[in-house]
Design an enzyme around this catalytic site. Structure first.
Site, mmCIF file in Angstrom:
data_model
loop_
_atom_site.group_PDB
_atom_site.id
_atom_site.type_symbol
_atom_site.label_atom_id
_atom_site.label_comp_id
_atom_site.label_asym_id
_atom_site.label_seq_id
_atom_site.Cartn_x
_atom_site.Cartn_y
_atom_site.Cartn_z
ATOM 1 N N ASP A 138 0.829 -1.212 0.000
ATOM 2 C CA ASP A 138 0.000 0.000 0.000
ATOM 3 C C ASP A 138 0.867 1.267 0.000
ATOM 4 O O ASP A 138 2.004 1.255 0.467
ATOM 5 C CB ASP A 138 -0.907 -0.012 1.244
ATOM 6 C CG ASP A 138 -2.071 0.957 1.113
ATOM 7 O OD1 ASP A 138 -2.397 1.363 -0.026
ATOM 8 O OD2 ASP A 138 -2.654 1.313 2.146
ATOM 9 N N HIS A 198 2.924 3.577 -8.804
ATOM 10 C CA HIS A 198 2.707 2.173 -9.151
ATOM 11 C C HIS A 198 3.929 1.620 -9.900
ATOM 12 O O HIS A 198 4.333 0.486 -9.683
ATOM 13 C CB HIS A 198 1.446 2.011 -10.002
ATOM 14 C CG HIS A 198 0.183 2.403 -9.275
ATOM 15 N ND1 HIS A 198 -0.096 1.964 -8.002
ATOM 16 C CD2 HIS A 198 -0.861 3.194 -9.635
ATOM 17 C CE1 HIS A 198 -1.272 2.455 -7.612
ATOM 18 N NE2 HIS A 198 -1.743 3.213 -8.583
ATOM 19 N N LEU A 237 10.406 -20.776 -4.668
ATOM 20 C CA LEU A 237 9.444 -19.872 -4.028
ATOM 21 C C LEU A 237 8.062 -19.964 -4.701
ATOM 22 O O LEU A 237 7.975 -19.983 -5.925
ATOM 23 C CB LEU A 237 9.965 -18.438 -4.144
ATOM 24 C CG LEU A 237 9.095 -17.353 -3.526
ATOM 25 C CD1 LEU A 237 9.342 -17.268 -2.029
ATOM 26 C CD2 LEU A 237 9.380 -16.003 -4.160
HETATM 27 C C1 IPE Z 1 -5.487 -2.677 -0.504
HETATM 28 O O1 IPE Z 1 -5.147 -1.349 -0.583
HETATM 29 C C2 IPE Z 1 -5.396 -3.310 -1.864
HETATM 30 C C3 IPE Z 1 -4.062 -3.460 -2.418
HETATM 31 C C4 IPE Z 1 -2.944 -3.149 -1.844
HETATM 32 C C5 IPE Z 1 -4.018 -4.044 -3.743
HETATM 33 P P1 IPE Z 1 -6.246 -0.188 -0.776
HETATM 34 O O2 IPE Z 1 -5.472 1.061 -0.911
HETATM 35 O O3 IPE Z 1 -7.163 -0.533 -1.877
HETATM 36 O O4 IPE Z 1 -7.049 -0.245 0.592
HETATM 37 P P2 IPE Z 1 -7.926 0.848 1.317
HETATM 38 O O5 IPE Z 1 -8.899 1.390 0.304
HETATM 39 O O6 IPE Z 1 -7.008 1.922 1.809
HETATM 40 O O7 IPE Z 1 -8.567 0.119 2.463
HETATM 41 C C1 IPE Z 2 -1.380 0.293 -3.476
HETATM 42 O O1 IPE Z 2 -1.176 1.656 -3.448
HETATM 43 C C2 IPE Z 2 -1.562 -0.259 -4.868
HETATM 44 C C3 IPE Z 2 -2.935 -0.685 -5.189
HETATM 45 C C4 IPE Z 2 -3.975 -0.594 -4.410
HETATM 46 C C5 IPE Z 2 -3.145 -1.233 -6.505
HETATM 47 P P1 IPE Z 2 -2.384 2.676 -3.491
HETATM 48 O O2 IPE Z 2 -2.697 2.965 -4.918
HETATM 49 O O3 IPE Z 2 -3.509 2.196 -2.669
HETATM 50 O O4 IPE Z 2 -1.724 3.950 -2.836
HETATM 51 P P2 IPE Z 2 -2.399 4.929 -1.791
HETATM 52 O O5 IPE Z 2 -2.884 4.089 -0.648
HETATM 53 O O6 IPE Z 2 -3.518 5.619 -2.510
HETATM 54 O O7 IPE Z 2 -1.303 5.847 -1.395
HETATM 55 MG MG MG Z 3 -4.038 2.400 -0.742
#
Ligand code: IPE
Ligand code: IPE
Ligand code: MG
Length: 255
Positions: free
Chosen positions: A30, A47, A141
Site C-alpha cells: 500500500d 505504481h 518460491l
Molecule cells: C489494498 O489497498 C489493496 C491493495 C494493496 C491491492 P487499498 O489502498 O485498496 O485499501 P484501502 O482502500 O485503503 O482500504
Molecule cells: C497500493 O497503493 C496499490 C494498489 C492498491 C493497486 P495505493 O494505490 O492504494 O496507494 P495509496 O494508498 O492511494 O497511497
Molecule cells: Mg491504498
C-alpha cells in the site's frame, strides 16, 4: 534472478538469534499513490516504482528461505478507482507477466493466482493462466498473486461450491468442516500466512485473506510500498522472530 529458498542464507537472516522464520509472508503493498503525490508526481509513477519494490521483495524472500510470498496486487474493490488508474494498473500487470515471467520461471518460482476469474478481461486471464501453467511444476518460491481478490467474495465462492456439492449429493452437510471450507478457497494447498506486512501506515486488512489470517502475525510500517526494501523486509522478519504465537494455548514456559 536468484529466488530459490536458500537454507544456508536462512541461517544469516535477521532473526538468526531465534531461527524463527515465517514460511509464508503476505504483503499488502500500500501507499504507491501517496509516495507519488508526496513527490509531485502522478499516482501512476508510484505504481511503476512499486513494481521495482516488488521485484526486490521477491528476490529477497528467496534469499531468506521463505517458501511462500503472497502479494495483494489488485483488490475486487480497486475497480472503483478512476478508469485511467485502473487501466494503468492492468497494463502494469501485463508488463510484469510479459517481462518477468521467463526470469521467474528460470529462478524456479511457482506462480499461483487467487481472486475472481469470472468477468476478467480475456487477455489478462490468459496471461495469468499462462504464468500458472508454465511454472506449475517449479519447486522454489511460491509467488501467490492476489488479483481481483476480495476475501469475502472468495469465501462466498467456496460456500457456493460446497452447497452445489451437497445438492448433487456428493457431500453431506455434516461433512462441511473447517478443512473442507479451506479446500474450497482459492488458497487450497497453500499454508496460511505466518506474517502479513502492510506498508504505508494503514492498519486494516482491506478484505485480504480474512479466513487464512486467523492466526497470522501482523506487521505495519510507515514506509510507502515503493520505499520498501531489503532492510525494511529484514526488520519485519526480525520483529516476527520475537513474536510469541500461542494459538489459544500457553507458552511452553508457562506450563
Ligand atoms: C489494498 O489497498 C489493496 C491493495 C494493496 C491491492 P487499498 O489502498 O485498496 O485499501 P484501502 O482502500 O485503503 O482500504
Ligand atoms: C497500493 O497503493 C496499490 C494498489 C492498491 C493497486 P495505493 O494505490 O492504494 O496507494 P495509496 O494508498 O492511494 O497511497
Ligand atoms: Mg491504498
Amino acid at each position: 534472478m536468484n529466488v530459490s529458498p536458500d537454507r544456508n542464507q536462512q541461517a544469516h537472516a535477521a532473526d538468526s538469534s531465534s531461527g524463527k522464520m515465517p514460511r509464508h509472508v503476505a504483503f499488502i503493498m500500500d501507499g504507491n499513490g501517496r509516495w507519488a503525490t508526496a513527490r509531485g508526481l502522478p499516482r501512476t509513477e508510484g505504481h511503476r516504482h512499486g513494481l521495482e519494490a516488488l521485484r526486490k521483495t521477491i528476490r529477497h524472500a528467496g534469499k531468506r528461505g521463505i517458501e511462500v510470498v503472497t502479494i495483494y496486487s489488485f483488490s475486487s474493490e480497486n475497480w472503483s478507482r478512476p478508469e485511467t488508474e485502473v487501466s494503468f494498473l492492468m497494463g502494469l500487470l501485463r508488463r510484469f507477466v510479459q517481462r518477468d515471467l521467463s526470469e521467474l520461471h528460470e529462478a524456479n518460482v511457482k506462480i499461483s493466482v487467487i481472486g475472481g476469474r469470472d468477468d476478467l478481461e480475456k487477455g489478462i486471464l490468459a496471461l495469468l493462466e499462462e504464468a500458472e501453467q508454465l511454472t506449475r511444476n517449479n519447486t522454489g518460491l511460491n509467488l501467490v498473486v492476489a488479483f481481483n481478490y476480495g476475501a469475502r467474495a472468495e469465501i462466498a465462492r467456496a460456500a457456493k461450491r460446497l452447497a452445489e456439492d451437497a445438492v448433487r449429493g456428493d457431500i453431506h452437510p455434516d461433512e462441511i468442516s473447517e478443512e473442507s471450507i479451506g479446500n474450497a478457497l482459492d488458497t487450497r494447498g497453500i499454508p496460511d500466512p505466518d506474517l502479513i506486512v502492510r506498508t504505508s501506515g494503514e492498519m486494516r486488512l482491506s478484505n485480504f485473506l480474512l479466513w487464512q489470517a486467523a492466526y497470522s502475525e501482523f506487521y505495519f510500517c510507515d514506509q510507502h510500498w515503493p520505499d520498501f526494501d531489503e532492510a525494511a523486509f529484514d526488520e519485519a522478519l526480525a520483529c516476527f522472530s520475537n513474536r510469541q504465537r500461542r494459538y489459544g494455548g500457553l507458552d511452553a514456559t508457562a506450563l
